[in-house]
Design an enzyme around this catalytic site. Structure first.
Site, PDB file in Angstrom:
ATOM      1  N   LYS A 124       0.831  -1.215   0.000  1.00  0.00           N
ATOM      2  CA  LYS A 124       0.000   0.000   0.000  1.00  0.00           C
ATOM      3  C   LYS A 124       0.868   1.268   0.000  1.00  0.00           C
ATOM      4  O   LYS A 124       0.589   2.199  -0.740  1.00  0.00           O
ATOM      5  CB  LYS A 124      -0.935   0.039   1.230  1.00  0.00           C
ATOM      6  CG  LYS A 124      -1.946  -1.089   1.273  1.00  0.00           C
ATOM      7  CD  LYS A 124      -2.956  -0.895   2.390  1.00  0.00           C
ATOM      8  CE  LYS A 124      -2.360  -0.941   3.794  1.00  0.00           C
ATOM      9  NZ  LYS A 124      -1.776  -2.245   4.165  1.00  0.00           N
TER      10      LYS A 124
ATOM     11  N   ARG B  83      -9.494   0.797   8.913  1.00  0.00           N
ATOM     12  CA  ARG B  83      -8.999  -0.537   9.235  1.00  0.00           C
ATOM     13  C   ARG B  83     -10.076  -1.398   9.905  1.00  0.00           C
ATOM     14  O   ARG B  83      -9.834  -2.573  10.160  1.00  0.00           O
ATOM     15  CB  ARG B  83      -7.851  -0.455  10.247  1.00  0.00           C
ATOM     16  CG  ARG B  83      -6.503  -0.041   9.704  1.00  0.00           C
ATOM     17  CD  ARG B  83      -5.748  -1.198   9.117  1.00  0.00           C
ATOM     18  NE  ARG B  83      -4.449  -1.466   9.687  1.00  0.00           N
ATOM     19  CZ  ARG B  83      -3.330  -0.786   9.433  1.00  0.00           C
ATOM     20  NH1 ARG B  83      -3.345   0.252   8.669  1.00  0.00           N
ATOM     21  NH2 ARG B  83      -2.195  -1.174   9.961  1.00  0.00           N
TER      22      ARG B  83
ATOM     23  N   ARG C  38      11.676  -6.806   5.381  1.00  0.00           N
ATOM     24  CA  ARG C  38      11.526  -5.368   5.167  1.00  0.00           C
ATOM     25  C   ARG C  38      12.308  -4.559   6.204  1.00  0.00           C
ATOM     26  O   ARG C  38      12.379  -4.908   7.368  1.00  0.00           O
ATOM     27  CB  ARG C  38      10.039  -5.010   5.283  1.00  0.00           C
ATOM     28  CG  ARG C  38       9.759  -3.564   4.976  1.00  0.00           C
ATOM     29  CD  ARG C  38       8.386  -3.390   4.410  1.00  0.00           C
ATOM     30  NE  ARG C  38       7.421  -3.074   5.450  1.00  0.00           N
ATOM     31  CZ  ARG C  38       6.165  -2.719   5.191  1.00  0.00           C
ATOM     32  NH1 ARG C  38       5.716  -2.684   3.956  1.00  0.00           N
ATOM     33  NH2 ARG C  38       5.347  -2.450   6.174  1.00  0.00           N
TER      34      ARG C  38
ATOM     35  N   ARG D 114      11.329  -2.267  11.984  1.00  0.00           N
ATOM     36  CA  ARG D 114      10.345  -1.651  12.878  1.00  0.00           C
ATOM     37  C   ARG D 114       9.986  -2.595  14.030  1.00  0.00           C
ATOM     38  O   ARG D 114      10.024  -3.806  13.883  1.00  0.00           O
ATOM     39  CB  ARG D 114       9.065  -1.326  12.086  1.00  0.00           C
ATOM     40  CG  ARG D 114       9.201  -0.067  11.281  1.00  0.00           C
ATOM     41  CD  ARG D 114       8.103   0.182  10.270  1.00  0.00           C
ATOM     42  NE  ARG D 114       6.804  -0.423  10.537  1.00  0.00           N
ATOM     43  CZ  ARG D 114       5.777  -0.334   9.697  1.00  0.00           C
ATOM     44  NH1 ARG D 114       5.882   0.346   8.564  1.00  0.00           N
ATOM     45  NH2 ARG D 114       4.636  -0.902   9.977  1.00  0.00           N
TER      46      ARG D 114
ATOM     47  N   ARG E 107      -0.377  -9.012  13.372  1.00  0.00           N
ATOM     48  CA  ARG E 107      -0.934  -8.010  12.448  1.00  0.00           C
ATOM     49  C   ARG E 107      -1.735  -8.685  11.340  1.00  0.00           C
ATOM     50  O   ARG E 107      -2.775  -8.189  10.928  1.00  0.00           O
ATOM     51  CB  ARG E 107       0.198  -7.170  11.830  1.00  0.00           C
ATOM     52  CG  ARG E 107       0.716  -6.111  12.787  1.00  0.00           C
ATOM     53  CD  ARG E 107       2.030  -5.550  12.330  1.00  0.00           C
ATOM     54  NE  ARG E 107       1.931  -4.759  11.116  1.00  0.00           N
ATOM     55  CZ  ARG E 107       2.954  -4.538  10.284  1.00  0.00           C
ATOM     56  NH1 ARG E 107       4.134  -5.073  10.533  1.00  0.00           N
ATOM     57  NH2 ARG E 107       2.796  -3.795   9.230  1.00  0.00           N
TER      58      ARG E 107
HETATM   59  P1  AMP Z   1       0.786   0.472   9.175  1.00  0.00           P
HETATM   60  O1  AMP Z   1       2.067   1.172   8.917  1.00  0.00           O
HETATM   61  O2  AMP Z   1      -0.351   1.012   8.339  1.00  0.00           O
HETATM   62  O3  AMP Z   1       0.910  -1.026   9.069  1.00  0.00           O
HETATM   63  O4  AMP Z   1       0.374   0.783  10.697  1.00  0.00           O
HETATM   64  C1  AMP Z   1       1.219   0.427  11.773  1.00  0.00           C
HETATM   65  C2  AMP Z   1       0.396   0.280  13.040  1.00  0.00           C
HETATM   66  O5  AMP Z   1      -0.266   1.525  13.343  1.00  0.00           O
HETATM   67  C3  AMP Z   1      -0.716  -0.747  12.969  1.00  0.00           C
HETATM   68  O6  AMP Z   1      -0.256  -2.055  13.238  1.00  0.00           O
HETATM   69  C4  AMP Z   1      -1.666  -0.221  14.045  1.00  0.00           C
HETATM   70  O7  AMP Z   1      -1.173  -0.505  15.344  1.00  0.00           O
HETATM   71  C5  AMP Z   1      -1.573   1.291  13.870  1.00  0.00           C
HETATM   72  N1  AMP Z   1      -2.572   1.794  12.891  1.00  0.00           N
HETATM   73  C6  AMP Z   1      -2.319   2.385  11.677  1.00  0.00           C
HETATM   74  N2  AMP Z   1      -3.457   2.740  11.071  1.00  0.00           N
HETATM   75  C7  AMP Z   1      -4.470   2.367  11.899  1.00  0.00           C
HETATM   76  C8  AMP Z   1      -5.888   2.456  11.825  1.00  0.00           C
HETATM   77  N3  AMP Z   1      -6.513   2.994  10.763  1.00  0.00           N
HETATM   78  N4  AMP Z   1      -6.610   1.970  12.867  1.00  0.00           N
HETATM   79  C9  AMP Z   1      -6.007   1.446  13.956  1.00  0.00           C
HETATM   80  N5  AMP Z   1      -4.680   1.311  14.079  1.00  0.00           N
HETATM   81  C10 AMP Z   1      -3.903   1.776  13.069  1.00  0.00           C
END
Ligand code: AMP
Length: 215
Positions: A13, A88, A127, A162, A173
Protein backbone atom coordinates in the site's frame (compact mmCIF):
# COMPACT_ATOMS: atom_id res chain seq x y z
CA UNK A 1 -7.89 11.35 -7.08
CA UNK A 2 -9.74 10.49 -3.89
CA UNK A 3 -9.14 6.87 -3.09
CA UNK A 4 -8.73 4.35 -0.27
CA UNK A 5 -6.10 1.61 -0.50
CA UNK A 6 -7.05 -1.67 1.15
CA UNK A 7 -4.73 -4.64 1.55
CA UNK A 8 -2.96 -6.75 4.16
CA UNK A 9 0.17 -5.41 5.88
CA UNK A 10 2.98 -5.91 3.35
CA UNK A 11 0.65 -5.80 0.32
CA UNK A 12 2.50 -2.73 -0.93
CA UNK A 13 0.00 0.00 0.00
CA UNK A 14 2.76 2.44 0.96
CA UNK A 15 4.69 1.98 -2.29
CA UNK A 16 1.57 2.19 -4.47
CA UNK A 17 0.37 5.28 -2.56
CA UNK A 18 3.74 7.02 -3.06
CA UNK A 19 3.72 6.33 -6.81
CA UNK A 20 0.12 7.51 -7.21
CA UNK A 21 0.87 10.66 -5.25
CA UNK A 22 3.86 11.43 -7.52
CA UNK A 23 1.56 10.94 -10.52
CA UNK A 24 -1.05 13.62 -9.81
CA UNK A 25 -0.05 15.40 -6.60
CA UNK A 26 -2.75 13.80 -4.46
CA UNK A 27 -1.50 13.62 -0.87
CA UNK A 28 -0.69 10.24 0.73
CA UNK A 29 -2.39 9.92 4.11
CA UNK A 30 -0.95 7.03 6.10
CA UNK A 31 -2.32 6.67 9.62
CA UNK A 32 0.64 4.36 10.36
CA UNK A 33 3.11 7.13 9.40
CA UNK A 34 1.18 9.74 11.41
CA UNK A 35 1.23 7.45 14.47
CA UNK A 36 4.92 6.54 14.09
CA UNK A 37 5.84 10.24 13.86
CA UNK A 38 3.82 10.89 17.06
CA UNK A 39 5.59 8.02 18.87
CA UNK A 40 8.97 9.38 17.79
CA UNK A 41 8.02 12.87 18.96
CA UNK A 42 6.77 11.43 22.27
CA UNK A 43 3.57 13.53 22.28
CA UNK A 44 0.26 12.53 23.91
CA UNK A 45 -1.00 10.70 20.81
CA UNK A 46 2.27 8.81 20.51
CA UNK A 47 2.26 7.80 24.18
CA UNK A 48 -1.27 6.46 23.86
CA UNK A 49 -0.63 4.59 20.59
CA UNK A 50 2.81 3.03 21.20
CA UNK A 51 1.89 -0.10 23.17
CA UNK A 52 -0.87 -1.08 20.71
CA UNK A 53 1.47 -0.58 17.77
CA UNK A 54 4.39 -2.54 19.22
CA UNK A 55 2.12 -5.56 19.78
CA UNK A 56 0.70 -5.30 16.25
CA UNK A 57 -2.76 -4.45 17.65
CA UNK A 58 -4.99 -1.72 16.26
CA UNK A 59 -5.08 1.68 17.93
CA UNK A 60 -8.63 2.51 19.21
CA UNK A 61 -11.07 3.79 16.56
CA UNK A 62 -11.85 6.99 18.51
CA UNK A 63 -8.18 8.06 18.42
CA UNK A 64 -7.87 7.32 14.69
CA UNK A 65 -11.08 9.21 13.84
CA UNK A 66 -9.86 12.26 15.74
CA UNK A 67 -6.66 12.25 13.67
CA UNK A 68 -8.50 11.75 10.37
CA UNK A 69 -11.19 14.33 10.99
CA UNK A 70 -8.47 16.97 11.40
CA UNK A 71 -6.26 15.62 8.59
CA UNK A 72 -9.00 15.60 5.93
CA UNK A 73 -9.70 19.28 6.56
CA UNK A 74 -6.12 20.37 5.88
CA UNK A 75 -5.78 22.33 2.64
CA UNK A 76 -3.49 19.84 0.83
CA UNK A 77 -6.36 17.32 0.72
CA UNK A 78 -8.29 19.55 -1.69
CA UNK A 79 -6.11 18.32 -4.58
CA UNK A 80 -6.98 14.74 -3.72
CA UNK A 81 -5.79 12.05 -1.32
CA UNK A 82 -4.74 8.43 -1.16
CA UNK A 83 -5.64 6.81 2.15
CA UNK A 84 -3.14 4.16 3.10
CA UNK A 85 -3.92 2.03 6.14
CA UNK A 86 -7.23 3.72 6.93
CA UNK A 87 -9.99 2.69 7.47
CA UNK A 88 -9.00 -0.54 9.24
CA UNK A 89 -12.30 -1.54 10.89
CA UNK A 90 -16.02 -1.43 10.03
CA UNK A 91 -16.69 1.29 12.67
CA UNK A 92 -13.89 3.41 11.09
CA UNK A 93 -15.43 2.88 7.62
CA UNK A 94 -18.86 3.90 8.90
CA UNK A 95 -17.47 6.96 10.68
CA UNK A 96 -15.51 7.89 7.54
CA UNK A 97 -18.65 7.64 5.40
CA UNK A 98 -20.42 10.05 7.73
CA UNK A 99 -17.38 12.38 7.84
CA UNK A 100 -17.04 12.49 4.04
CA UNK A 101 -20.74 13.27 3.68
CA UNK A 102 -20.37 16.09 6.19
CA UNK A 103 -17.37 17.52 4.31
CA UNK A 104 -19.08 16.98 0.89
CA UNK A 105 -16.25 14.76 -0.34
CA UNK A 106 -16.95 11.93 -2.80
CA UNK A 107 -14.59 8.96 -3.11
CA UNK A 108 -13.55 7.87 -6.63
CA UNK A 109 -12.68 4.30 -5.77
CA UNK A 110 -11.60 1.84 -3.09
CA UNK A 111 -8.61 -0.15 -4.34
CA UNK A 112 -8.09 -3.62 -2.90
CA UNK A 113 -4.55 -4.98 -3.37
CA UNK A 114 -4.56 -8.79 -3.55
CA UNK A 115 -1.24 -10.45 -2.70
CA UNK A 116 -0.68 -14.15 -1.75
CA UNK A 117 0.01 -14.76 1.96
CA UNK A 118 3.45 -16.37 1.40
CA UNK A 119 4.61 -13.31 -0.57
CA UNK A 120 3.38 -11.05 2.22
CA UNK A 121 5.16 -13.03 4.95
CA UNK A 122 8.43 -13.01 3.02
CA UNK A 123 8.17 -9.26 2.33
CA UNK A 124 7.41 -8.34 5.93
CA UNK A 125 10.21 -10.34 7.53
CA UNK A 126 12.80 -8.95 5.09
CA UNK A 127 11.53 -5.37 5.17
CA UNK A 128 13.58 -2.54 6.66
CA UNK A 129 12.61 1.13 6.93
CA UNK A 130 14.59 4.37 7.03
CA UNK A 131 14.41 5.70 10.60
CA UNK A 132 14.12 9.33 9.48
CA UNK A 133 10.38 10.20 9.89
CA UNK A 134 10.42 12.57 6.93
CA UNK A 135 12.03 9.96 4.62
CA UNK A 136 10.82 6.47 5.64
CA UNK A 137 12.21 4.91 2.47
CA UNK A 138 11.37 1.20 2.46
CA UNK A 139 14.15 -1.35 1.86
CA UNK A 140 14.26 -5.13 1.54
CA UNK A 141 17.36 -7.05 2.61
CA UNK A 142 16.98 -9.38 -0.41
CA UNK A 143 15.70 -7.23 -3.27
CA UNK A 144 16.49 -3.63 -2.33
CA UNK A 145 19.20 -3.48 0.35
CA UNK A 146 20.30 -0.24 2.07
CA UNK A 147 24.02 0.72 1.98
CA UNK A 148 26.48 -1.93 3.32
CA UNK A 149 26.69 0.23 6.50
CA UNK A 150 22.92 -0.14 6.97
CA UNK A 151 22.07 3.45 6.14
CA UNK A 152 19.48 4.98 3.84
CA UNK A 153 20.58 5.61 0.25
CA UNK A 154 18.34 8.69 0.09
CA UNK A 155 19.03 10.53 3.34
CA UNK A 156 21.86 8.66 5.11
CA UNK A 157 19.88 7.89 8.30
CA UNK A 158 20.09 4.42 9.89
CA UNK A 159 17.80 1.82 8.30
CA UNK A 160 15.97 -0.23 10.93
CA UNK A 161 13.57 -3.13 11.46
CA UNK A 162 10.35 -1.65 12.88
CA UNK A 163 9.24 -2.83 16.36
CA UNK A 164 6.07 -4.22 14.76
CA UNK A 165 8.06 -6.24 12.23
CA UNK A 166 9.25 -8.97 14.59
CA UNK A 167 7.82 -12.37 13.63
CA UNK A 168 5.37 -12.43 16.55
CA UNK A 169 4.03 -8.95 15.80
CA UNK A 170 3.78 -9.72 12.09
CA UNK A 171 1.65 -12.83 12.71
CA UNK A 172 -0.55 -10.78 15.04
CA UNK A 173 -0.93 -8.01 12.45
CA UNK A 174 -1.99 -10.54 9.79
CA UNK A 175 -4.53 -12.10 12.16
CA UNK A 176 -5.84 -8.66 13.05
CA UNK A 177 -6.11 -7.84 9.35
CA UNK A 178 -8.17 -10.96 8.62
CA UNK A 179 -10.49 -10.41 11.58
CA UNK A 180 -10.94 -6.63 11.54
CA UNK A 181 -9.96 -5.20 8.14
CA UNK A 182 -10.80 -7.87 5.53
CA UNK A 183 -14.57 -7.33 6.17
CA UNK A 184 -14.14 -3.86 4.61
CA UNK A 185 -13.89 -5.56 1.21
CA UNK A 186 -17.56 -6.57 1.51
CA UNK A 187 -18.48 -3.16 2.95
CA UNK A 188 -17.08 -1.25 -0.04
CA UNK A 189 -18.36 -3.82 -2.53
CA UNK A 190 -21.86 -3.03 -1.25
CA UNK A 191 -21.12 0.69 -1.58
CA UNK A 192 -20.25 0.03 -5.26
CA UNK A 193 -16.76 1.49 -4.79
CA UNK A 194 -14.52 -1.59 -4.68
CA UNK A 195 -12.03 -2.55 -7.37
CA UNK A 196 -9.60 -5.45 -6.74
CA UNK A 197 -6.13 -5.69 -8.32
CA UNK A 198 -3.84 -8.73 -8.21
CA UNK A 199 -0.68 -6.98 -7.13
CA UNK A 200 2.82 -8.41 -7.26
CA UNK A 201 4.52 -5.54 -9.05
CA UNK A 202 3.71 -2.08 -7.66
CA UNK A 203 4.45 -0.18 -10.89
CA UNK A 204 2.15 -2.42 -12.95
CA UNK A 205 -0.55 -2.07 -10.29
CA UNK A 206 -0.28 1.72 -10.38
CA UNK A 207 -0.70 1.70 -14.17
CA UNK A 208 -3.82 -0.49 -13.82
CA UNK A 209 -5.25 1.84 -11.15
CA UNK A 210 -4.62 4.91 -13.33
CA UNK A 211 -6.38 3.24 -16.26
CA UNK A 212 -9.29 2.23 -14.12
CA UNK A 213 -9.66 5.78 -12.75
CA UNK A 214 -9.73 7.32 -16.21
CA UNK A 215 -12.14 4.73 -17.65
P1 AMP B 1 0.79 0.47 9.18
O1 AMP B 1 2.07 1.17 8.92
O2 AMP B 1 -0.35 1.01 8.34
O3 AMP B 1 0.91 -1.03 9.07
O4 AMP B 1 0.37 0.78 10.70
C1 AMP B 1 1.22 0.43 11.77
C2 AMP B 1 0.40 0.28 13.04
O5 AMP B 1 -0.27 1.52 13.34
C3 AMP B 1 -0.72 -0.75 12.97
O6 AMP B 1 -0.26 -2.05 13.24
C4 AMP B 1 -1.67 -0.22 14.05
O7 AMP B 1 -1.17 -0.50 15.34
C5 AMP B 1 -1.57 1.29 13.87
N1 AMP B 1 -2.57 1.79 12.89
C6 AMP B 1 -2.32 2.39 11.68
N2 AMP B 1 -3.46 2.74 11.07
C7 AMP B 1 -4.47 2.37 11.90
C8 AMP B 1 -5.89 2.46 11.82
N3 AMP B 1 -6.51 2.99 10.76
N4 AMP B 1 -6.61 1.97 12.87
C9 AMP B 1 -6.01 1.45 13.96
N5 AMP B 1 -4.68 1.31 14.08
C10 AMP B 1 -3.90 1.78 13.07
Amino acid sequence: MKIILLGAPGAGKGTVAKLLSEYDGSVQISTGDILRAAVKEGNELGKEAKAYMDRGDLVPDSLIMKIMEARLQESDCKRGFIMDGFPRTIPQAEALKELLERLSITLDMVVNLEVPREVILDRLTTRRTCSNPSCQEIYNIKSKPPTPEGTCKKCGSPVIQRDDETEEAILNRLETYNAMTAPLIGFYEKEGLLKSFKSLDSKATVEAIKQSLSA
